[in-house]
Design a protein around this motif. Structure first.
Motif, PDB file in Angstrom:
ATOM      1  N   LEU A  82      39.394  68.038  67.600  1.00  9.86           N
ATOM      2  CA  LEU A  82      39.516  66.886  69.089  1.00  9.86           C
ATOM      3  C   LEU A  82      40.465  68.201  69.034  1.00  9.86           C
ATOM      4  O   LEU A  82      41.967  67.912  69.222  1.00  9.86           O
ATOM      5  CB  LEU A  82      39.880  66.051  68.869  1.00  9.86           C
ATOM      6  N   TRP A  83      40.765  69.211  70.313  1.00  6.47           N
ATOM      7  CA  TRP A  83      41.134  70.345  70.748  1.00  6.47           C
ATOM      8  C   TRP A  83      41.765  70.671  72.442  1.00  6.47           C
ATOM      9  O   TRP A  83      40.158  70.651  73.154  1.00  6.47           O
ATOM     10  CB  TRP A  83      41.028  71.453  69.882  1.00  6.47           C
ATOM     11  N   VAL A  84      42.333  70.509  72.674  1.00  4.25           N
ATOM     12  CA  VAL A  84      42.430  70.665  73.934  1.00  4.25           C
ATOM     13  C   VAL A  84      43.529  71.472  74.294  1.00  4.25           C
ATOM     14  O   VAL A  84      44.788  71.285  73.991  1.00  4.25           O
ATOM     15  CB  VAL A  84      42.517  69.571  75.143  1.00  4.25           C
ATOM     16  N   THR A  85      44.033  72.995  74.587  1.00  4.22           N
ATOM     17  CA  THR A  85      45.262  73.695  75.168  1.00  4.22           C
ATOM     18  C   THR A  85      44.411  74.634  76.706  1.00  4.22           C
ATOM     19  O   THR A  85      43.294  74.618  77.180  1.00  4.22           O
ATOM     20  CB  THR A  85      44.947  74.606  73.560  1.00  4.22           C
ATOM     21  N   GLY A  86      45.693  74.678  77.312  1.00  8.23           N
ATOM     22  CA  GLY A  86      45.796  75.569  78.878  1.00  8.23           C
ATOM     23  C   GLY A  86      45.393  75.047  79.313  1.00  8.23           C
ATOM     24  O   GLY A  86      46.188  73.623  79.772  1.00  8.23           O
ATOM     25  N   SER A  87      44.680  74.976  80.645  1.00 12.02           N
ATOM     26  CA  SER A  87      44.887  74.603  82.290  1.00 12.02           C
ATOM     27  C   SER A  87      44.438  72.748  81.972  1.00 12.02           C
ATOM     28  O   SER A  87      44.453  72.224  82.552  1.00 12.02           O
ATOM     29  CB  SER A  87      44.968  75.478  83.311  1.00 12.02           C
ATOM     30  N   PRO A  88      42.798  72.656  80.918  1.00 17.74           N
ATOM     31  CA  PRO A  88      42.967  71.827  81.029  1.00 17.74           C
ATOM     32  C   PRO A  88      43.663  70.672  80.059  1.00 17.74           C
ATOM     33  O   PRO A  88      43.814  69.576  79.787  1.00 17.74           O
ATOM     34  CB  PRO A  88      41.479  71.949  79.998  1.00 17.74           C
TER      35      PRO A  88
END
Length: 255
Positions: A82-88
């Protein structure tokens, strides 16, 4: 931030980007290896769901019985990543992806959801602190400090396969087990191969290319595992600097 998600299918697999390495026109060996790996997994119930567009936010999970990890149990889903990076990041996308996975498990009549963690957070593992907010708890652990986290709906618990708790192999040389599940891996393998050749470091690369091999791994395994001196060291993917630190910290093997 848009909360529109796309789930990969055999029909859109070739046209959709895979999120963790977003490329436009330039071919990428790791991405293509991942596509081939996914093409065989989707029929087994493997799910990769991502935010629609060019941002990086996704979750990837599979039925535990067909998940390429040395974890056993009945009727669970296993979260690879589960990976969220940057603007989100910070927009609630990660929560929505996790809630979607949990809802999917309930709709499919699963006993729960599980994932790999560690007593000390590892760079290449999903944030277990985030998972605990949803009720995930430690249900098993290895001598080396890796944990199996689970959100159980019915009181049942998955566990590490017995071999995964060995955390040892006979060969003392630097040994890296890997599969094609992560698109960073092929490039990482080639960089390590070149670095070890230049430094005169004996390196054994073991391609985990079947479910049977993955289930029988002698350590926790999410797609990558490193041994040195016969002992399991990490699931973190290593660049040359990280490898050199590991070798300095653990000394010569005599291999």
């Amino acid at each position: 931030m848009s909360m529109e998600f796309v789930t990969l299918t055999p029909e859109n697999l070739e046209s959709e980007h895979l999120c963790c390495i977003i490329r436009t026109k330039k071919a990428h060996p790791g991405v293509e290896a991942k596509r081939r790996w996914l093409a065989a997994r989707l029929a087994e119930g493997h799910v990769l769901r991502k935010i629609n567009g060019k941002e990086c936010a996704f979750i990837e999970y599979a039925p535990l019985e067909t998940a390429w990890t040395p974890v056993v149990g009945e009727n669970y889903l296993y979260i690879y990543c589960l990976w969220v990076t940057g603007s989100p990041k910070g927009s609630g996308v990660g929560r929505a992806l996790m809630e979607g996975c949990i809802a999917d498990a309930r709709e499919k009549g699963k006993s729960g959801v599980c994932m790999l963690g560690a007593k000390k957070q590892k760079a290449w593992l999903s944030d277990q602190g985030f998972a605990r907010k949803f009720g995930f708890e430690t249900v098993d652990e290895t001598p080396g400090g890796y944990e199996l986290l689970a959100l159980s709906f019915d009181g049942s618990k998955p566990a590490f396969a017995p071999a995964a708790k060995r955390e040892a192999i006979d060969d003392p040389c630097l040994t890296v087990f890997y599969d094609d599940q992560c698109p960073f891996i092929l490039q990482r393998v080639e960089v390590l191969r070149k670095h070890c050749e230049e430094k005169g470091i004996r390196l054994s690369l073991v391609h985990v290319d079947t479910l049977e091999k993955a289930k029988g791994m002698p350590c926790p395994f999410n797609n990558w595992a490193v041994f040195y001196g016969g002992s399991f060291r990490t699931v973190n993917q290593l660049d040359p600097a990280a490898l050199d630190r590991l070798l300095r910290q653990n000394g010569p093997t005599g291999a």
